[in-house]
Design an enzyme around this catalytic site. Structure first.
Site, PDB file in Angstrom:
ATOM      1  N   ASP A  35       0.859  -1.190   0.000  1.00  0.00           N
ATOM      2  CA  ASP A  35       0.000   0.000   0.000  1.00  0.00           C
ATOM      3  C   ASP A  35       0.892   1.236   0.000  1.00  0.00           C
ATOM      4  OD1 ASP A  35      -1.852   2.127   0.932  1.00  0.00           O
ATOM      5  OD2 ASP A  35      -3.231   0.456   1.255  1.00  0.00           O
ATOM      6  N   SER A  89     -10.686   5.589  -5.086  1.00  0.00           N
ATOM      7  CA  SER A  89     -12.006   4.955  -5.036  1.00  0.00           C
ATOM      8  C   SER A  89     -13.198   5.914  -4.910  1.00  0.00           C
ATOM      9  CB  SER A  89     -12.033   3.968  -3.864  1.00  0.00           C
ATOM     10  OG  SER A  89     -11.983   4.683  -2.637  1.00  0.00           O
ATOM     11  N   THR A 131     -16.014  -2.843  -9.648  1.00  0.00           N
ATOM     12  CA  THR A 131     -17.243  -2.222  -9.148  1.00  0.00           C
ATOM     13  C   THR A 131     -18.399  -2.410 -10.122  1.00  0.00           C
ATOM     14  OG1 THR A 131     -18.222  -0.041  -8.785  1.00  0.00           O
ATOM     15  CG2 THR A 131     -16.274  -0.083 -10.127  1.00  0.00           C
ATOM     16  N   ASP A 132     -19.618  -2.318  -9.606  1.00  0.00           N
ATOM     17  CA  ASP A 132     -20.784  -2.377 -10.503  1.00  0.00           C
ATOM     18  C   ASP A 132     -20.920  -1.081 -11.306  1.00  0.00           C
ATOM     19  OD1 ASP A 132     -21.587  -0.680  -8.436  1.00  0.00           O
ATOM     20  OD2 ASP A 132     -23.435  -1.761  -7.968  1.00  0.00           O
ATOM     21  N   GLU A 133     -20.155  -0.039 -10.897  1.00  0.00           N
ATOM     22  CA  GLU A 133     -20.301   1.261 -11.582  1.00  0.00           C
ATOM     23  C   GLU A 133     -19.825   1.210 -13.026  1.00  0.00           C
ATOM     24  OE1 GLU A 133     -19.313   4.685  -9.214  1.00  0.00           O
ATOM     25  OE2 GLU A 133     -19.636   3.592  -7.353  1.00  0.00           O
ATOM     26  N   TYR A 156     -13.898   7.880 -12.390  1.00  0.00           N
ATOM     27  CA  TYR A 156     -13.615   6.710 -11.540  1.00  0.00           C
ATOM     28  C   TYR A 156     -14.050   5.423 -12.225  1.00  0.00           C
ATOM     29  CZ  TYR A 156     -14.588   3.124  -8.029  1.00  0.00           C
ATOM     30  OH  TYR A 156     -14.669   1.918  -7.352  1.00  0.00           O
ATOM     31  N   ALA A 158     -14.811   4.845 -15.281  1.00  0.00           N
ATOM     32  CA  ALA A 158     -14.128   4.606 -16.567  1.00  0.00           C
ATOM     33  C   ALA A 158     -12.731   4.022 -16.330  1.00  0.00           C
ATOM     34  CB  ALA A 158     -14.040   5.904 -17.361  1.00  0.00           C
ATOM     35  N   LYS A 160     -11.858   2.216 -13.716  1.00  0.00           N
ATOM     36  CA  LYS A 160     -12.036   0.824 -13.253  1.00  0.00           C
ATOM     37  C   LYS A 160     -12.387  -0.074 -14.447  1.00  0.00           C
ATOM     38  CE  LYS A 160     -11.910  -0.585  -9.549  1.00  0.00           C
ATOM     39  NZ  LYS A 160     -10.776  -1.055  -8.726  1.00  0.00           N
ATOM     40  N   ASN A 185     -22.091  -1.064  -3.618  1.00  0.00           N
ATOM     41  CA  ASN A 185     -21.534  -0.154  -2.600  1.00  0.00           C
ATOM     42  C   ASN A 185     -21.314  -0.870  -1.276  1.00  0.00           C
ATOM     43  OD1 ASN A 185     -22.741   1.661  -4.634  1.00  0.00           O
ATOM     44  ND2 ASN A 185     -22.212   3.257  -3.169  1.00  0.00           N
ATOM     45  N   TYR A 213     -27.310  14.634  -2.073  1.00  0.00           N
ATOM     46  CA  TYR A 213     -27.185  15.187  -3.429  1.00  0.00           C
ATOM     47  C   TYR A 213     -28.518  15.111  -4.183  1.00  0.00           C
ATOM     48  CZ  TYR A 213     -22.089  14.448  -2.766  1.00  0.00           C
ATOM     49  OH  TYR A 213     -20.796  14.456  -2.309  1.00  0.00           O
ATOM     50  N   ASN A 255     -30.987   6.784  -1.463  1.00  0.00           N
ATOM     51  CA  ASN A 255     -30.076   7.453  -0.524  1.00  0.00           C
ATOM     52  C   ASN A 255     -30.826   8.106   0.639  1.00  0.00           C
ATOM     53  OD1 ASN A 255     -27.948   6.760  -2.165  1.00  0.00           O
ATOM     54  ND2 ASN A 255     -27.888   8.733  -3.232  1.00  0.00           N
TER      55      ASN A 255
HETATM   56  P1  NAD Z   1     -10.065   2.948  -0.200  1.00  0.00           P
HETATM   57  O1  NAD Z   1     -10.000   4.258  -0.921  1.00  0.00           O
HETATM   58  O2  NAD Z   1     -10.597   2.911   1.181  1.00  0.00           O
HETATM   59  O3  NAD Z   1      -8.604   2.287  -0.143  1.00  0.00           O
HETATM   60  C1  NAD Z   1      -7.736   2.264  -1.234  1.00  0.00           C
HETATM   61  C2  NAD Z   1      -6.363   1.829  -0.733  1.00  0.00           C
HETATM   62  O4  NAD Z   1      -5.480   1.760  -1.877  1.00  0.00           O
HETATM   63  C3  NAD Z   1      -5.738   2.819   0.256  1.00  0.00           C
HETATM   64  O5  NAD Z   1      -5.170   2.100   1.332  1.00  0.00           O
HETATM   65  C4  NAD Z   1      -4.652   3.515  -0.561  1.00  0.00           C
HETATM   66  O6  NAD Z   1      -3.548   3.962   0.211  1.00  0.00           O
HETATM   67  C5  NAD Z   1      -4.259   2.403  -1.540  1.00  0.00           C
HETATM   68  N1  NAD Z   1      -3.660   2.942  -2.775  1.00  0.00           N
HETATM   69  C6  NAD Z   1      -4.133   3.945  -3.558  1.00  0.00           C
HETATM   70  N2  NAD Z   1      -3.296   4.178  -4.579  1.00  0.00           N
HETATM   71  C7  NAD Z   1      -2.280   3.281  -4.463  1.00  0.00           C
HETATM   72  C8  NAD Z   1      -1.117   3.024  -5.219  1.00  0.00           C
HETATM   73  N3  NAD Z   1      -0.819   3.738  -6.318  1.00  0.00           N
HETATM   74  N4  NAD Z   1      -0.281   2.035  -4.820  1.00  0.00           N
HETATM   75  C9  NAD Z   1      -0.559   1.303  -3.690  1.00  0.00           C
HETATM   76  N5  NAD Z   1      -1.635   1.531  -2.936  1.00  0.00           N
HETATM   77  C10 NAD Z   1      -2.492   2.503  -3.303  1.00  0.00           C
HETATM   78  O7  NAD Z   1     -10.885   1.986  -1.169  1.00  0.00           O
HETATM   79  P2  NAD Z   1     -11.923   0.826  -0.822  1.00  0.00           P
HETATM   80  O8  NAD Z   1     -13.233   1.440  -0.612  1.00  0.00           O
HETATM   81  O9  NAD Z   1     -11.322  -0.055   0.202  1.00  0.00           O
HETATM   82  O10 NAD Z   1     -11.967   0.068  -2.224  1.00  0.00           O
HETATM   83  C11 NAD Z   1     -11.082  -1.012  -2.511  1.00  0.00           C
HETATM   84  C12 NAD Z   1     -11.345  -1.514  -3.911  1.00  0.00           C
HETATM   85  O11 NAD Z   1     -12.708  -1.892  -4.047  1.00  0.00           O
HETATM   86  C13 NAD Z   1     -11.101  -0.467  -4.997  1.00  0.00           C
HETATM   87  O12 NAD Z   1     -10.489  -1.109  -6.084  1.00  0.00           O
HETATM   88  C14 NAD Z   1     -12.484   0.024  -5.361  1.00  0.00           C
HETATM   89  O13 NAD Z   1     -12.540   0.460  -6.704  1.00  0.00           O
HETATM   90  C15 NAD Z   1     -13.299  -1.232  -5.151  1.00  0.00           C
HETATM   91  N6  NAD Z   1     -14.713  -1.012  -4.829  1.00  0.00           N
HETATM   92  C16 NAD Z   1     -15.053  -0.276  -3.720  1.00  0.00           C
HETATM   93  C17 NAD Z   1     -16.389  -0.113  -3.412  1.00  0.00           C
HETATM   94  C18 NAD Z   1     -16.809   0.654  -2.178  1.00  0.00           C
HETATM   95  O14 NAD Z   1     -18.015   0.792  -1.943  1.00  0.00           O
HETATM   96  N7  NAD Z   1     -15.903   1.129  -1.342  1.00  0.00           N
HETATM   97  C19 NAD Z   1     -17.383  -0.638  -4.236  1.00  0.00           C
HETATM   98  C20 NAD Z   1     -16.988  -1.350  -5.372  1.00  0.00           C
HETATM   99  C21 NAD Z   1     -15.656  -1.554  -5.637  1.00  0.00           C
HETATM  100  P1  TYD Z   2     -20.687   7.318  -2.419  1.00  0.00           P
HETATM  101  O1  TYD Z   2     -20.601   6.786  -1.037  1.00  0.00           O
HETATM  102  O2  TYD Z   2     -19.788   8.449  -2.805  1.00  0.00           O
HETATM  103  O3  TYD Z   2     -20.527   6.064  -3.401  1.00  0.00           O
HETATM  104  P2  TYD Z   2     -20.726   5.972  -5.017  1.00  0.00           P
HETATM  105  O4  TYD Z   2     -20.722   7.338  -5.576  1.00  0.00           O
HETATM  106  O5  TYD Z   2     -19.538   5.178  -5.427  1.00  0.00           O
HETATM  107  O6  TYD Z   2     -22.032   5.250  -5.211  1.00  0.00           O
HETATM  108  O7  TYD Z   2     -22.173   7.792  -2.679  1.00  0.00           O
HETATM  109  C1  TYD Z   2     -23.274   6.922  -2.529  1.00  0.00           C
HETATM  110  C2  TYD Z   2     -24.511   7.686  -2.950  1.00  0.00           C
HETATM  111  O8  TYD Z   2     -24.743   8.742  -2.014  1.00  0.00           O
HETATM  112  C3  TYD Z   2     -24.377   8.356  -4.304  1.00  0.00           C
HETATM  113  O9  TYD Z   2     -25.644   8.298  -4.968  1.00  0.00           O
HETATM  114  C4  TYD Z   2     -24.029   9.783  -3.980  1.00  0.00           C
HETATM  115  C5  TYD Z   2     -24.730  10.021  -2.659  1.00  0.00           C
HETATM  116  N1  TYD Z   2     -24.082  10.959  -1.724  1.00  0.00           N
HETATM  117  C6  TYD Z   2     -24.823  11.996  -1.151  1.00  0.00           C
HETATM  118  O10 TYD Z   2     -26.017  12.186  -1.439  1.00  0.00           O
HETATM  119  N2  TYD Z   2     -24.194  12.836  -0.278  1.00  0.00           N
HETATM  120  C7  TYD Z   2     -22.874  12.697   0.048  1.00  0.00           C
HETATM  121  O11 TYD Z   2     -22.330  13.500   0.854  1.00  0.00           O
HETATM  122  C8  TYD Z   2     -22.136  11.610  -0.528  1.00  0.00           C
HETATM  123  C9  TYD Z   2     -20.672  11.421  -0.189  1.00  0.00           C
HETATM  124  C10 TYD Z   2     -22.787  10.765  -1.401  1.00  0.00           C
END
Ligand code: NAD
Ligand code: TYD
Length: 349
Positions: A35, A89, A131-133, A156, A158, A160, A185, A213, A255
């Site tokens: 990391d 992310s 991600t599903d996005e 983001y 695009a 992924k 999510n 939002y 939301n």
């Molecule tokens: P996060 O932002 O909490 O953590 C990302 C981690 O990656 C951090 O520890 C950061 O330091 C590390 N990192 C970033 N750039 C780096 C680099 N260049 N080299 C090494 N480490 C690096 O993210 P998360 O929410 O834990 O998501 C993890 C994965 O799951 C991501 O690939 C994200 O696209 C995917 N994902 C997340 C969600 C969600 O809801 N959080 C949903 C779908 C997919």
């Molecule tokens: P987020 O947690 O940023 O995840 P993602 O955009 O990857 O789905 O947002 C989840 C949903 O909540 C999204 O529809 C945007 C909305 N949102 C708000 O309405 N207010 C906020 O402050 C944030 C961060 C997100």
């Protein structure tokens, strides 16, 4: 699998996955957590693991964009499996500053693929977290399946989508043993408070405005992070090479309904002053550009092939998550004040 490299293991899902792998799953080998510690990387997310599993856990501060460094790490630690979480992310950040998303999510993944290819005889599995996005936005009906065409709408998603294509191409072209999972999510312990659920919990606890939002009627499917971890491990062990698997939480919600749920649970736990309901804190703000209206996941493939389904209901998952943030005040304070960054600066000077 003997030596699993987990990238992004100091982030939200990566840290939960490492904890699950070492303390709950049937994995008996070693975890190498790579990391670079961006703002989202917090070593405190895995501090207990570092302490408890000194003989099976190693942390390396390194950037996946450093190709030579990745090659060295693969060789030195005899990596046979990779689970790639490392990414930028947050959609809102990708709208303001997309550069890092292109670098880490696309170029970084490419570097890992190249490092794995150069030592392919040892590689058992390259699992990529997506991600599903990538599928874009749904209307009122329908679900994303593994055959839904990619149509990402934010920098983001695009980035992924690009990385998913590269991973799949390395299977088709070079026979690299890959799997990809596309999940909805996530929420749960250790999530950085810029995402909807932790932001709303912490603001509501402090009596601050809850920024929703647009009209708040955007729909997401919510996956409890522990369920995500069990799904990933199931796919890494038994998923068919070259395949993609959707992972969903069976928990679609608008939301605004999630935010109201958080307000009501917190009101039940402790009242705001003057008997005010936390719902009064809800503030509708300007919508996010290109805001996807609805995501919904069909995870039939994962259920039918590998017998996985989520355990947490949205209600229990949210309650547990709220309780975690209430119980972990020190973690919250250090993240909110930026103290954890200070520690990283001095520790890795
Ligand atoms: P996060 O932002 O909490 O953590 C990302 C981690 O990656 C951090 O520890 C950061 O330091 C590390 N990192 C970033 N750039 C780096 C680099 N260049 N080299 C090494 N480490 C690096 O993210 P998360 O929410 O834990 O998501 C993890 C994965 O799951 C991501 O690939 C994200 O696209 C995917 N994902 C997340 C969600 C969600 O809801 N959080 C949903 C779908 C997919
Ligand atoms: P987020 O947690 O940023 O995840 P993602 O955009 O990857 O789905 O947002 C989840 C949903 O909540 C999204 O529809 C945007 C909305 N949102 C708000 O309405 N207010 C906020 O402050 C944030 C961060 C997100």
């Amino acid at each position: 699998m003997k030596n699993i490299m987990v990238t992004g293991g100091c982030g939200f899902i990566g840290a939960n996955f490492i904890r699950y792998l070492l303390s709950e799953s049937d994995f008996t080998g070693n975890v190498i957590n790579v990391d670079s510690l961006t703002y989202a990387g917090n070593p405190e997310n895995v501090a207990d693991i570092e302490e408890r599993y000194q003989d099976r856990y190693l942390f390396i501060k390194a950037d996946i964009c450093d190709m030579a460094g990745m090659n060295r790490t693969f060789g030195k630690h005899e990596i046979d499996t990779i689970c790639n979480f490392a990414a930028e992310s947050h959609v809102d950040r990708s709208i303001v500053a997309p550069d890092a998303f292109i670098q880490t999510n696309i170029v970084g993944t490419f570097n890992l693929l190249e490092a794995a290819r150069s030592q392919q005889n040892r590689m058992i599995r390259f699992h990529h977290i997506s991600t599903d996005e990538v599928y874009g936005s749904l209307g009122k009906d329908g679900y994303f399946t593994e055959t839904t065409p990619y149509k990402p709408n934010s920098p983001y998603s695009a980035s992924k989508a690009s990385s998913d294509h590269l991973v799949r191409a390395y299977y088709k072209t070079y026979d690299l043993p890959i799997t990809i999972s596309n999940c909805s999510n996530n929420y749960g312990p250790y999530q950085f408070p810029e995402k909807l659920i932790p932001l709303m919990i912490l603001n509501a606890l402090e009596g601050k405005p809850l920024p929703v939002y647009g009209d708040g009627r955007h729909v997401r499917d919510w996956l409890y992070v522990r369920d995500h971890c069990t799904a990933i491990w199931t796919i890494m062990k038994n998923g068919r090479i070259g395949e993609m698997y959707n992972i969903g939480g069976d928990s679609e919600m608008e939301n605004i309904a999630i935010v109201k749920m958080i307000c009501d649970i917190l009101d039940e736990m402790n009242e705001l002053s003057n008997n005010r309901s936390r719902r009064e804190l809800i503030t509708f703000v300007k919508d996010r550009p290109g805001h996807d209206r609805r995501y919904a996941i069909d995870f039939t493939k994962l259920n039918k092939e590998l017998n996985w389904r989520p355990e947490a209901s949205l209600e229990t998952g949210i309650r547990d998550t709220i309780q975690w943030y209430v119980d972990n005040k020190k973690w919250v304070e250090r993240v909110k004040s930026g103290e954890y960054r200070q520690w990283i600066k001095t520790h890795y000077a």
